[in-house]
Design a protein around this motif. Structure first.
Motif, PDB file in Angstrom:
ATOM      1  N   ILE A 165      45.527  43.386  28.440  1.00 23.03           N
ATOM      2  CA  ILE A 165      46.988  43.313  28.305  1.00 23.03           C
ATOM      3  C   ILE A 165      47.433  44.026  27.034  1.00 23.03           C
ATOM      4  O   ILE A 165      48.408  44.798  27.038  1.00 23.03           O
ATOM      5  N   GLU A 166      46.714  43.791  25.958  1.00 21.10           N
ATOM      6  CA  GLU A 166      47.033  44.451  24.697  1.00 21.10           C
ATOM      7  C   GLU A 166      46.774  45.955  24.787  1.00 21.10           C
ATOM      8  O   GLU A 166      47.531  46.767  24.237  1.00 21.10           O
ATOM      9  N   LEU A 167      45.733  46.330  25.511  1.00 18.34           N
ATOM     10  CA  LEU A 167      45.369  47.748  25.646  1.00 18.34           C
ATOM     11  C   LEU A 167      46.436  48.539  26.395  1.00 18.34           C
ATOM     12  O   LEU A 167      46.805  49.649  25.985  1.00 18.34           O
ATOM     13  N   ILE A 168      46.960  47.986  27.497  1.00 18.31           N
ATOM     14  CA  ILE A 168      47.897  48.744  28.340  1.00 18.31           C
ATOM     15  C   ILE A 168      49.349  48.328  28.144  1.00 18.31           C
ATOM     16  O   ILE A 168      50.255  48.937  28.725  1.00 18.31           O
ATOM     17  N   ASN A 169      49.562  47.273  27.336  1.00 15.60           N
ATOM     18  CA  ASN A 169      50.914  46.770  27.082  1.00 15.60           C
ATOM     19  C   ASN A 169      51.629  46.407  28.388  1.00 15.60           C
ATOM     20  O   ASN A 169      52.806  46.736  28.599  1.00 15.60           O
ATOM     21  N   ALA A 170      50.902  45.732  29.250  1.00 15.95           N
ATOM     22  CA  ALA A 170      51.424  45.304  30.555  1.00 15.95           C
ATOM     23  C   ALA A 170      50.499  44.221  31.078  1.00 15.95           C
ATOM     24  O   ALA A 170      49.383  44.045  30.572  1.00 15.95           O
ATOM     25  N   PRO A 171      50.918  43.453  32.088  1.00 19.17           N
ATOM     26  CA  PRO A 171      50.024  42.448  32.671  1.00 19.17           C
ATOM     27  C   PRO A 171      48.744  43.088  33.200  1.00 19.17           C
ATOM     28  O   PRO A 171      48.743  44.255  33.616  1.00 19.17           O
ATOM     29  N   TYR A 172      47.661  42.309  33.170  1.00 20.77           N
ATOM     30  CA  TYR A 172      46.388  42.790  33.703  1.00 20.77           C
ATOM     31  C   TYR A 172      46.270  42.372  35.162  1.00 20.77           C
ATOM     32  O   TYR A 172      46.041  41.201  35.472  1.00 20.77           O
ATOM     33  N   VAL A 173      46.439  43.330  36.050  1.00 21.94           N
ATOM     34  CA  VAL A 173      46.301  43.066  37.482  1.00 21.94           C
ATOM     35  C   VAL A 173      44.828  43.205  37.842  1.00 21.94           C
ATOM     36  O   VAL A 173      44.311  44.308  37.975  1.00 21.94           O
ATOM     37  N   ASN A 174      44.172  42.082  37.981  1.00 21.81           N
ATOM     38  CA  ASN A 174      42.735  42.031  38.228  1.00 21.81           C
ATOM     39  C   ASN A 174      42.394  42.434  39.666  1.00 21.81           C
ATOM     40  O   ASN A 174      41.439  43.165  39.923  1.00 21.81           O
ATOM     41  N   PHE A 175      43.218  41.958  40.619  1.00 16.02           N
ATOM     42  CA  PHE A 175      42.996  42.239  42.041  1.00 16.02           C
ATOM     43  C   PHE A 175      44.316  42.593  42.724  1.00 16.02           C
ATOM     44  O   PHE A 175      45.346  41.988  42.434  1.00 16.02           O
ATOM     45  N   VAL A 176      44.249  43.580  43.631  1.00 13.32           N
ATOM     46  CA  VAL A 176      45.418  43.949  44.429  1.00 13.32           C
ATOM     47  C   VAL A 176      45.130  43.653  45.895  1.00 13.32           C
ATOM     48  O   VAL A 176      43.982  43.762  46.346  1.00 13.32           O
ATOM     49  N   LEU A 177      46.159  43.271  46.630  1.00 18.93           N
ATOM     50  CA  LEU A 177      46.008  43.031  48.062  1.00 18.93           C
ATOM     51  C   LEU A 177      46.054  44.378  48.781  1.00 18.93           C
ATOM     52  O   LEU A 177      47.016  45.130  48.634  1.00 18.93           O
ATOM     53  N   ALA A 178      45.007  44.676  49.541  1.00 18.33           N
ATOM     54  CA  ALA A 178      44.864  46.001  50.152  1.00 18.33           C
ATOM     55  C   ALA A 178      44.530  45.883  51.636  1.00 18.33           C
ATOM     56  O   ALA A 178      44.065  44.847  52.117  1.00 18.33           O
ATOM     57  N   ALA A 179      44.766  46.976  52.352  1.00 20.47           N
ATOM     58  CA  ALA A 179      44.419  47.056  53.772  1.00 20.47           C
ATOM     59  C   ALA A 179      44.334  48.514  54.182  1.00 20.47           C
ATOM     60  O   ALA A 179      44.976  49.384  53.575  1.00 20.47           O
ATOM     61  N   LYS A 180      43.556  48.788  55.217  1.00 17.37           N
ATOM     62  CA  LYS A 180      43.498  50.143  55.787  1.00 17.37           C
ATOM     63  C   LYS A 180      44.718  50.400  56.657  1.00 17.37           C
ATOM     64  O   LYS A 180      45.214  51.523  56.741  1.00 17.37           O
ATOM     65  N   SER A 181      45.234  49.336  57.275  1.00 18.51           N
ATOM     66  CA  SER A 181      46.405  49.442  58.155  1.00 18.51           C
ATOM     67  C   SER A 181      47.678  49.100  57.395  1.00 18.51           C
ATOM     68  O   SER A 181      47.826  47.992  56.872  1.00 18.51           O
ATOM     69  N   GLU A 182      48.611  50.030  57.335  1.00 19.75           N
ATOM     70  CA  GLU A 182      49.894  49.778  56.673  1.00 19.75           C
ATOM     71  C   GLU A 182      50.653  48.655  57.377  1.00 19.75           C
ATOM     72  O   GLU A 182      51.253  47.793  56.735  1.00 19.75           O
ATOM     73  N   GLU A 183      50.607  48.636  58.692  1.00 18.25           N
ATOM     74  CA  GLU A 183      51.342  47.632  59.459  1.00 18.25           C
ATOM     75  C   GLU A 183      50.785  46.230  59.220  1.00 18.25           C
ATOM     76  O   GLU A 183      51.538  45.258  59.070  1.00 18.25           O
ATOM     77  N   THR A 184      49.451  46.104  59.183  1.00 23.99           N
ATOM     78  CA  THR A 184      48.826  44.802  58.920  1.00 23.99           C
ATOM     79  C   THR A 184      49.254  44.267  57.560  1.00 23.99           C
ATOM     80  O   THR A 184      49.553  43.082  57.410  1.00 23.99           O
ATOM     81  N   LEU A 185      49.283  45.140  56.567  1.00 26.08           N
ATOM     82  CA  LEU A 185      49.664  44.732  55.214  1.00 26.08           C
ATOM     83  C   LEU A 185      51.128  44.326  55.158  1.00 26.08           C
ATOM     84  O   LEU A 185      51.487  43.333  54.514  1.00 26.08           O
ATOM     85  N   LYS A 186      51.984  45.069  55.834  1.00 21.02           N
ATOM     86  CA  LYS A 186      53.412  44.723  55.881  1.00 21.02           C
ATOM     87  C   LYS A 186      53.611  43.339  56.476  1.00 21.02           C
ATOM     88  O   LYS A 186      54.372  42.519  55.956  1.00 21.02           O
ATOM     89  N   GLU A 187      52.926  43.069  57.573  1.00 22.18           N
ATOM     90  CA  GLU A 187      53.048  41.776  58.247  1.00 22.18           C
ATOM     91  C   GLU A 187      52.579  40.637  57.349  1.00 22.18           C
ATOM     92  O   GLU A 187      53.196  39.562  57.303  1.00 22.18           O
ATOM     93  N   PHE A 188      51.480  40.860  56.641  1.00 20.36           N
ATOM     94  CA  PHE A 188      50.957  39.829  55.742  1.00 20.36           C
ATOM     95  C   PHE A 188      51.952  39.574  54.606  1.00 20.36           C
ATOM     96  O   PHE A 188      52.211  38.421  54.248  1.00 20.36           O
TER      97      PHE A 188
END
Length: 253
Positions: free
Chosen positions: A158-181
């Motif tokens: 957080i101190e290094l980038i001066n922003a929150p540390y996003v450890n994990f992002v929610l991802a998918a191969k299908s754009e539609e599946t991710l939108k629905e989730f």
């Protein structure tokens, strides 16, 4: 048909799962963090929480702009443990659920803050002492109360980038599946967290449970603009240090 949801084996993903409603429609799969991105390409209608820097080698994945695991203060999934009486550091051992985040960011962290080039080495043995510099990733920090003597990796980033540390992002191969989730579960994650974790983690020491209760507000599942900025900052760091040739263009959904 149930949606497969791949998650890292850590307390923070289990807290996220505990806050979701309509769990009967999800097939939860807890696996080592480094394998989640690979599974998203095999099961193309699945979603998963991947380490943010896995996007460097998985550019085709779509990323939720609304859901993930982010830290904005002391609470962390990893802690640095330094050996005593050393004037400099040249090697850092990594133990636990090691991901691209820890491998890359630890090098950048020590370069930026201490102007040293460190070597990172995977450590498989159990830690019984701290005669080496060790970054421990995952639940072991809380199961054995190791966090009490460690330096929060999240807080350092957080101190290094001066922003929150996003450890994990929610991802998918299908754009539609991710939108629905996103649409279905985003509202489950906006009401804050419980303040007692005795039932969820009955085998954890009371010291760790108390620490969660006091610091749980620093755990974020529902992303805001500052978290999205944190993702961009993380992905720019390897580029600015010459570790990758191009800045990653994040495919936000």
């Amino acid at each position: 048909m149930k949606t497969k949801f791949y998650l890292p084996r850590n307390i923070f993903s289990r807290i996220l799962v505990s806050e979701l409603e309509e769990k009967s429609e999800i097939d939860f799969q807890f696996v080592p963090s480094s394998l989640i991105a690979k599974n998203l390409f095999i099961e193309q209608d699945s979603v998963g929480l991947i380490p943010t820097l896995d996007l460097i080698t998985n550019k085709d994945l779509y990323i939720s702009s609304e859901i993930g695991i982010s830290f904005n203060a002391l609470l962390s999934n990893a802690y640095i443990h330094f050996k005593e009486e050393q004037e400099t550091i040249d090697e850092l051992f990594l133990r636990g659920d090691v991901t691209s985040n820890e491998v890359i960011l630890s090098k950048l962290l020590f370069k930026e803050f201490y102007d040293v080039e460190i070597k990172t080495t995977l450590l498989s043995r159990e830690v019984t002492d701290f005669k080496n510099n060790i970054l421990i990733i995952g639940d072991e920090n809380y199961e054995k109360e190791l966090f009490l003597n460690g330096l929060s990796f999240a807080e350092e980033i957080i101190e290094l980038i001066n922003a929150p540390y996003v450890n994990f992002v929610l991802a998918a191969k299908s754009e539609e599946t991710l939108k629905e989730f996103n649409i279905k579960y985003k509202s489950n994650l906006i009401n804050g967290h419980a303040d007692n974790f005795d039932v969820l983690f009955p085998n954890f020491p009371q010291t760790s449970l108390d620490f969660f209760s006091v610091n749980i507000q620093h755990l974020v599942f529902d992303f805001e603009e500052q978290d999205r900025e944190g993702i961009k900052q993380l992905l720019q760091m390897p580029y600015f240090h010459g570790m990758i040739k191009d800045i990653i263009d994040v495919k936000f959904v």
